[in-house]
Design an enzyme around this catalytic site. Sequence first.
Site, mmCIF file in Angstrom:
data_model
loop_
_atom_site.group_PDB
_atom_site.id
_atom_site.type_symbol
_atom_site.label_atom_id
_atom_site.label_comp_id
_atom_site.label_asym_id
_atom_site.label_seq_id
_atom_site.Cartn_x
_atom_site.Cartn_y
_atom_site.Cartn_z
ATOM 1 N N CYS A 79 6.014 -1.822 -8.132
ATOM 2 C CA CYS A 79 5.480 -2.249 -6.837
ATOM 3 C C CYS A 79 6.295 -3.392 -6.257
ATOM 4 C CB CYS A 79 4.024 -2.672 -7.006
ATOM 5 S SG CYS A 79 3.240 -3.213 -5.472
ATOM 6 N N GLU A 109 -4.515 -8.348 -5.158
ATOM 7 C CA GLU A 109 -5.576 -7.710 -5.930
ATOM 8 C C GLU A 109 -6.915 -8.167 -5.348
ATOM 9 O OE1 GLU A 109 -8.267 -6.111 -7.733
ATOM 10 O OE2 GLU A 109 -6.374 -5.454 -8.631
ATOM 11 N N CYS A 136 -4.561 -0.341 6.310
ATOM 12 C CA CYS A 136 -4.328 -0.863 4.961
ATOM 13 C C CYS A 136 -4.274 -2.385 5.056
ATOM 14 C CB CYS A 136 -3.024 -0.289 4.408
ATOM 15 S SG CYS A 136 -2.679 -0.777 2.705
ATOM 16 N N GLU A 140 1.393 -8.695 5.408
ATOM 17 C CA GLU A 140 1.628 -7.467 6.153
ATOM 18 C C GLU A 140 0.384 -6.574 6.123
ATOM 19 O OE1 GLU A 140 6.445 -6.948 5.794
ATOM 20 O OE2 GLU A 140 5.217 -6.016 4.230
ATOM 21 N N LEU A 145 -4.172 3.667 -11.401
ATOM 22 C CA LEU A 145 -4.110 4.078 -12.811
ATOM 23 C C LEU A 145 -2.664 4.169 -13.298
ATOM 24 C CD1 LEU A 145 -6.057 4.860 -15.095
ATOM 25 C CD2 LEU A 145 -5.652 7.247 -14.471
ATOM 26 N N SER A 157 -9.281 -0.896 -3.591
ATOM 27 C CA SER A 157 -8.421 -0.462 -4.693
ATOM 28 C C SER A 157 -8.156 -1.631 -5.633
ATOM 29 C CB SER A 157 -7.096 0.067 -4.145
ATOM 30 O OG SER A 157 -6.216 0.400 -5.210
ATOM 31 N N CYS A 188 3.084 -5.526 -11.217
ATOM 32 C CA CYS A 188 3.254 -4.112 -11.555
ATOM 33 C C CYS A 188 4.716 -3.745 -11.325
ATOM 34 C CB CYS A 188 2.333 -3.238 -10.704
ATOM 35 S SG CYS A 188 0.575 -3.564 -10.984
ATOM 36 N N CYS A 205 3.190 2.986 0.509
ATOM 37 C CA CYS A 205 2.462 2.459 -0.640
ATOM 38 C C CYS A 205 3.415 1.777 -1.623
ATOM 39 C CB CYS A 205 1.725 3.606 -1.332
ATOM 40 S SG CYS A 205 0.723 3.098 -2.725
ATOM 41 N N CYS A 249 1.044 -11.638 -4.947
ATOM 42 C CA CYS A 249 0.238 -10.952 -5.949
ATOM 43 C C CYS A 249 0.571 -11.519 -7.325
ATOM 44 C CB CYS A 249 0.538 -9.445 -5.912
ATOM 45 S SG CYS A 249 -0.581 -8.436 -6.913
#
Length: 406
Positions: free
Chosen positions: A149, A207, A135, A122, A261, A238, A146, A380, A142
Amino acid sequence: MTVTLLDATPASAAAPATTPVPDKPSLIGLDRQALGEALAGIGVPERQIRMRVGQLWHWLYVRGASDFSEMTNVSKDLRAQLDAAFTIARPEMVSEMISTDGTRKWLFRFPPRGAGRPVEIETVYIPEEGRGTLCVSSQVGCTLTCSFCHTGTQRLVRNLTAEEILSQILVARDRLGDFPKGETPAGAAVPSEGRLVTNIVMMGMGEPLYNFDAVKTALLIASDGDGLSLSKRRITLSTSGVVPMIERTGSEIGCMLAISLHAVRDELRDELVPINKKWNLAELLEACRNYPGLNNARRITFEYVMLKDVNDSLADARELVRLLKGIPAKINLIPFNPWPGSPYECSDWEQIEAFAEVVNRAGYASPIRTPRGRDIFAACGQLKSETERLRARERAALEASAAGRA
């Protein structure tokens, strides 16, 4: 809120070609040297290669050509040779969803390339006053898991190629009419003047620093002054904290850096961003302090998702200020975007504002990111290709349900 799901199949002769023939390599994503080698491989005389590379580069990245027949200053014989050996077609677009706030989300399908079957990713376009941000994804799935996410709940399938990363930019510009002679769709939310895709953020699926070589190649082409010509100050990569690759990002790509972070204590970041177990906060922040080209005009952006009663206390805000001391930085506070099955809630708005006030008083810009595209799962942390588990009809039903709850 309403969600529009469009048939993304090109409907007119002017629409870009899609679904490249799998046995023909693409010229998209090759740097100039590799493009020259490809031309030499089909018999283009050595004395012509530099000129021909320049012609192709212009057609691909300035004019947005998706078929060799469009290259009118290239001889018919060479166009036929190119067409027989290569493709410059766009990837298949499975769907285009348009949020009530003008955000667009595209679902692209790429060839298996070792994954066993075709894969999907996407890409999101976010229109704002004076700029349009794309984006871009770097991986299918991934590895980082996380906990807040949605993308992290999908296993890694494979890395995207430089061609596939660049194709996301090219298709966005096609769909928005951002190439010469292109037409912007009626009623589309776009900047009022200038380019429609002005900024690139490598913040989509995956990532980027775990796919460094392909990302580097794609971003250097995107920032090439004779092509797509995006300023490196308008390209942001990022990372969740792949410390050994941060210096190379600055020295070899030269783009802006953002750090996911999200916590100010190792024990909490271990849970929220598990890569912290490999490279902890001290190592990550030291790499940030040494980022090539870092200064007050080229600050690092620290992304901080606001999770109710998890990381949003004023004590957390004060510790964040302490940790970042001496680093030219701004802090993006991101209201948590919910997704089905998430264990977290978004912080109360009053608490987010109080957190921002602490950071602001310390001299750091701390904008609160306005949630965009929530109704189409484009915000996000919400991107997730359901390649392996959901059919298109089920995806539409899920996203329509989310829109009804928003």
